[in-house]
Design a protein around this motif. Structure first.
Motif, PDB file in Angstrom:
ATOM      1  N   ALA A  41      -4.499  -8.501   1.985  1.00  0.00           N
ATOM      2  CA  ALA A  41      -5.909  -8.344   1.621  1.00  0.00           C
ATOM      3  C   ALA A  41      -6.305  -6.874   1.587  1.00  0.00           C
ATOM      4  O   ALA A  41      -7.045  -6.436   0.690  1.00  0.00           O
ATOM      5  N   ASN A  42      -5.803  -6.099   2.529  1.00  0.00           N
ATOM      6  CA  ASN A  42      -6.113  -4.673   2.577  1.00  0.00           C
ATOM      7  C   ASN A  42      -5.511  -3.939   1.379  1.00  0.00           C
ATOM      8  O   ASN A  42      -6.152  -3.072   0.770  1.00  0.00           O
ATOM      9  N   LEU A  43      -4.268  -4.300   1.032  1.00  0.00           N
ATOM     10  CA  LEU A  43      -3.617  -3.660  -0.109  1.00  0.00           C
ATOM     11  C   LEU A  43      -4.323  -4.008  -1.419  1.00  0.00           C
ATOM     12  O   LEU A  43      -4.419  -3.170  -2.321  1.00  0.00           O
ATOM     13  N   LYS A  44      -4.823  -5.225  -1.525  1.00  0.00           N
ATOM     14  CA  LYS A  44      -5.537  -5.614  -2.746  1.00  0.00           C
ATOM     15  C   LYS A  44      -6.820  -4.811  -2.917  1.00  0.00           C
ATOM     16  O   LYS A  44      -7.229  -4.512  -4.042  1.00  0.00           O
ATOM     17  N   LYS A  45      -7.453  -4.457  -1.812  1.00  0.00           N
ATOM     18  CA  LYS A  45      -8.655  -3.631  -1.888  1.00  0.00           C
ATOM     19  C   LYS A  45      -8.316  -2.249  -2.442  1.00  0.00           C
ATOM     20  O   LYS A  45      -9.105  -1.644  -3.176  1.00  0.00           O
ATOM     21  N   GLN A  46      -7.143  -1.744  -2.064  1.00  0.00           N
ATOM     22  CA  GLN A  46      -6.725  -0.416  -2.505  1.00  0.00           C
ATOM     23  C   GLN A  46      -6.081  -0.428  -3.889  1.00  0.00           C
ATOM     24  O   GLN A  46      -6.130   0.576  -4.604  1.00  0.00           O
ATOM     25  N   CYS A  47      -5.503  -1.565  -4.252  1.00  0.00           N
ATOM     26  CA  CYS A  47      -4.713  -1.652  -5.485  1.00  0.00           C
ATOM     27  C   CYS A  47      -5.175  -2.821  -6.356  1.00  0.00           C
ATOM     28  O   CYS A  47      -4.657  -3.937  -6.246  1.00  0.00           O
ATOM     29  N   PRO A  48      -6.140  -2.596  -7.238  1.00  0.00           N
ATOM     30  CA  PRO A  48      -6.519  -3.644  -8.192  1.00  0.00           C
ATOM     31  C   PRO A  48      -5.341  -3.954  -9.116  1.00  0.00           C
ATOM     32  O   PRO A  48      -4.402  -3.157  -9.225  1.00  0.00           O
ATOM     33  N   PRO A  49      -5.365  -5.101  -9.793  1.00  0.00           N
ATOM     34  CA  PRO A  49      -4.283  -5.435 -10.715  1.00  0.00           C
ATOM     35  C   PRO A  49      -4.075  -4.331 -11.754  1.00  0.00           C
ATOM     36  O   PRO A  49      -5.027  -3.746 -12.262  1.00  0.00           O
ATOM     37  N   ASN A  50      -2.816  -4.019 -12.014  1.00  0.00           N
ATOM     38  CA  ASN A  50      -2.411  -3.037 -13.027  1.00  0.00           C
ATOM     39  C   ASN A  50      -2.693  -1.589 -12.635  1.00  0.00           C
ATOM     40  O   ASN A  50      -2.465  -0.680 -13.433  1.00  0.00           O
ATOM     41  N   GLU A  51      -3.161  -1.357 -11.419  1.00  0.00           N
ATOM     42  CA  GLU A  51      -3.378   0.018 -10.947  1.00  0.00           C
ATOM     43  C   GLU A  51      -2.097   0.509 -10.271  1.00  0.00           C
ATOM     44  O   GLU A  51      -1.760   0.075  -9.168  1.00  0.00           O
ATOM     45  N   VAL A  52      -1.360   1.376 -10.942  1.00  0.00           N
ATOM     46  CA  VAL A  52      -0.038   1.755 -10.442  1.00  0.00           C
ATOM     47  C   VAL A  52       0.008   3.145  -9.793  1.00  0.00           C
ATOM     48  O   VAL A  52       0.929   3.452  -9.040  1.00  0.00           O
ATOM     49  N   THR A  53      -0.959   3.999 -10.079  1.00  0.00           N
ATOM     50  CA  THR A  53      -0.843   5.392  -9.650  1.00  0.00           C
ATOM     51  C   THR A  53      -1.627   5.742  -8.383  1.00  0.00           C
ATOM     52  O   THR A  53      -1.387   6.785  -7.781  1.00  0.00           O
ATOM     53  N   THR A  54      -2.561   4.889  -7.976  1.00  0.00           N
ATOM     54  CA  THR A  54      -3.360   5.189  -6.795  1.00  0.00           C
ATOM     55  C   THR A  54      -2.467   5.344  -5.563  1.00  0.00           C
ATOM     56  O   THR A  54      -1.572   4.537  -5.315  1.00  0.00           O
ATOM     57  N   ILE A  55      -2.688   6.407  -4.791  1.00  0.00           N
ATOM     58  CA  ILE A  55      -1.920   6.656  -3.572  1.00  0.00           C
ATOM     59  C   ILE A  55      -2.586   5.927  -2.410  1.00  0.00           C
ATOM     60  O   ILE A  55      -3.792   6.055  -2.196  1.00  0.00           O
ATOM     61  N   ILE A  56      -1.797   5.169  -1.669  1.00  0.00           N
ATOM     62  CA  ILE A  56      -2.340   4.339  -0.596  1.00  0.00           C
ATOM     63  C   ILE A  56      -1.607   4.609   0.718  1.00  0.00           C
ATOM     64  O   ILE A  56      -0.506   5.165   0.742  1.00  0.00           O
ATOM     65  N   THR A  57      -2.232   4.209   1.806  1.00  0.00           N
ATOM     66  CA  THR A  57      -1.593   4.251   3.119  1.00  0.00           C
ATOM     67  C   THR A  57      -1.287   2.822   3.547  1.00  0.00           C
ATOM     68  O   THR A  57      -2.093   1.922   3.340  1.00  0.00           O
ATOM     69  N   MET A  58      -0.128   2.620   4.116  1.00  0.00           N
ATOM     70  CA  MET A  58       0.263   1.289   4.582  1.00  0.00           C
ATOM     71  C   MET A  58       0.567   1.296   6.075  1.00  0.00           C
ATOM     72  O   MET A  58       1.167   0.386   6.604  1.00  0.00           O
ATOM     73  N   ASP A  59       0.134   2.360   6.750  1.00  0.00           N
ATOM     74  CA  ASP A  59       0.347   2.519   8.182  1.00  0.00           C
ATOM     75  C   ASP A  59      -0.931   3.080   8.772  1.00  0.00           C
ATOM     76  O   ASP A  59      -1.603   3.896   8.142  1.00  0.00           O
ATOM     77  N   SER A  60      -1.256   2.679   9.967  1.00  0.00           N
ATOM     78  CA  SER A  60      -2.512   3.112  10.578  1.00  0.00           C
ATOM     79  C   SER A  60      -2.507   4.582  10.970  1.00  0.00           C
ATOM     80  O   SER A  60      -3.560   5.173  11.212  1.00  0.00           O
ATOM     81  N   SER A  61      -1.334   5.183  11.037  1.00  0.00           N
ATOM     82  CA  SER A  61      -1.229   6.604  11.387  1.00  0.00           C
ATOM     83  C   SER A  61      -0.256   7.279  10.421  1.00  0.00           C
ATOM     84  O   SER A  61       0.871   7.609  10.788  1.00  0.00           O
ATOM     85  N   PRO A  62      -0.663   7.477   9.158  1.00  0.00           N
ATOM     86  CA  PRO A  62       0.258   7.930   8.110  1.00  0.00           C
ATOM     87  C   PRO A  62       0.792   9.342   8.271  1.00  0.00           C
ATOM     88  O   PRO A  62       1.746   9.709   7.596  1.00  0.00           O
ATOM     89  N   ASN A  63       0.190  10.149   9.154  1.00  0.00           N
ATOM     90  CA  ASN A  63       0.668  11.510   9.354  1.00  0.00           C
ATOM     91  C   ASN A  63       1.497  11.669  10.630  1.00  0.00           C
ATOM     92  O   ASN A  63       1.876  12.777  10.975  1.00  0.00           O
ATOM     93  N   VAL A  64       1.745  10.560  11.305  1.00  0.00           N
ATOM     94  CA  VAL A  64       2.408  10.624  12.611  1.00  0.00           C
ATOM     95  C   VAL A  64       3.677   9.779  12.605  1.00  0.00           C
ATOM     96  O   VAL A  64       3.677   8.612  12.210  1.00  0.00           O
ATOM     97  N   PHE A  65       4.765  10.368  13.065  1.00  0.00           N
ATOM     98  CA  PHE A  65       6.015   9.625  13.255  1.00  0.00           C
ATOM     99  C   PHE A  65       5.934   8.993  14.643  1.00  0.00           C
ATOM    100  O   PHE A  65       6.241   9.622  15.661  1.00  0.00           O
ATOM    101  N   ASP A  66       5.502   7.738  14.683  1.00  0.00           N
ATOM    102  CA  ASP A  66       5.237   7.103  15.978  1.00  0.00           C
ATOM    103  C   ASP A  66       5.918   5.741  16.066  1.00  0.00           C
ATOM    104  O   ASP A  66       6.799   5.408  15.270  1.00  0.00           O
ATOM    105  N   ARG A  67       5.467   4.945  17.016  1.00  0.00           N
ATOM    106  CA  ARG A  67       6.112   3.653  17.283  1.00  0.00           C
ATOM    107  C   ARG A  67       5.435   2.490  16.558  1.00  0.00           C
ATOM    108  O   ARG A  67       5.739   1.342  16.809  1.00  0.00           O
ATOM    109  N   THR A  68       4.506   2.797  15.692  1.00  0.00           N
ATOM    110  CA  THR A  68       3.836   1.759  14.928  1.00  0.00           C
ATOM    111  C   THR A  68       4.266   1.845  13.464  1.00  0.00           C
ATOM    112  O   THR A  68       4.173   2.899  12.854  1.00  0.00           O
ATOM    113  N   TYR A  69       4.738   0.733  12.933  1.00  0.00           N
ATOM    114  CA  TYR A  69       5.258   0.736  11.554  1.00  0.00           C
ATOM    115  C   TYR A  69       4.835  -0.576  10.908  1.00  0.00           C
ATOM    116  O   TYR A  69       5.195  -1.622  11.392  1.00  0.00           O
TER     117      TYR A  69
END
Length: 255
Positions: free
Chosen positions: A227-255
């Motif tokens: 559901a979260n990805l659909k909010k970020q990526c409408p159908p046929n939208e291929v170029t939008t940059i998205i985050t799929m991790d709650s801490s995208p700038n941190v190499f941590d224990r959450t993936y």
């Protein structure tokens, strides 16, 4: 998915294994005489780069990964010809996707000022990937140095070698085996996705066209994530940059 410290260590070891594939007589002290400040120069440059743009850490690590998967870790992903668009960087998995080329040039310029013609671009990519990961909160690993830069770069080889997001488990295992990595290496290397970003394109088929059925979402996906990805990526939208991790700038224990 939560990673234990042991699993994070395994990610580091798998990265180290990938870096070492096909290399012989490398050493962590390769530049101790010819350019003794090389490692500190790279670290200072990486610190400066990520201070200005923290979200580049994942991109710098990925640049090294995509280089090593094709012809080994030889910096062939950096090669450019003004008269051709057939280099690795032009392949579909890399084009308009890989980031960090200008930053690698920045690091190279600093090294050239201190030690002209000494440090290879292949080694720069390896050191930068390690230092960017550490700066983002990950563990360190020893980088074996002494690689030589490649002179051949083909988009066709990158397209054939790099793992596609559309591969199934068996195909991925075969893909990693081709570069000397086993299934366990493949799994822990996936943990590198604990930081960084992606474009909508690779996930659209799982959101709206699973198994070729129009409007169908992959039932194996977590419903909240889908559901979260659909909010970020409408159908046929291929170029939008998205985050799929709650801490995208941190190499941590959450993936």
């Amino acid at each position: 998915m939560a990673f234990s410290r042991t699993m994070l260590s395994s990610v580091v070891l798998a990265l180290f294994s990938l870096v070492a594939v096909g290399q012989a007589q490398l050493s962590t002290t390769f530049y101790s005489s010819s350019c003794p400040t090389a490692l500190s120069i790279v670290r200072q440059q990486v610190d400066s780069i990520l201070a200005s743009n923290p979200n580049l850490a994942g991109g710098l690590q990925r640049l090294h990964f995509h280089d090593c998967f094709v012809r080994g870790c030889d910096a062939s992903v950096l090669l450019f010809s003004a008269s051709s668009t057939n280099q690795e960087k032009d392949a579909q998995p890399n084009q308009n996707s890989l980031r960090g080329f200008q930053q690698i040039d920045q690091v190279n310029s600093a090294l050239e000022a201190a030690c002209p013609g000494v440090v290879s671009c292949a080694d720069i990519l390896a050191i930068v990937a390690r230092d960017a990961t550490v700066k983002a909160g990950g563990q360190t690993w020893p980088v074996l140095l002494g690689r030589r830069d490649g002179t051949v770069s083909l988009a066709s080889e990158a397209l054939a070698a790099l793992p596609s997001p559309l591969l199934n488990l068996g195909q991925l295992i075969q893909n990693f085996a081709a570069v000397g990595l086993n299934a366990s290496d493949m799994i822990v290397l996936s943990g590198a996705h604990t930081f960084g970003r992606a474009r909508c394109g690779p996930v659209l088929n799982r959101l709206y066209n699973f198994n070729g059925v129009n409007g169908q979402t992959d039932p194996s996906m977590d419903s909240t994530l889908a559901a979260n990805l659909k909010k970020q990526c409408p159908p046929n939208e291929v170029t939008t940059i998205i985050t799929m991790d709650s801490s995208p700038n941190v190499f941590d224990r959450t993936y």
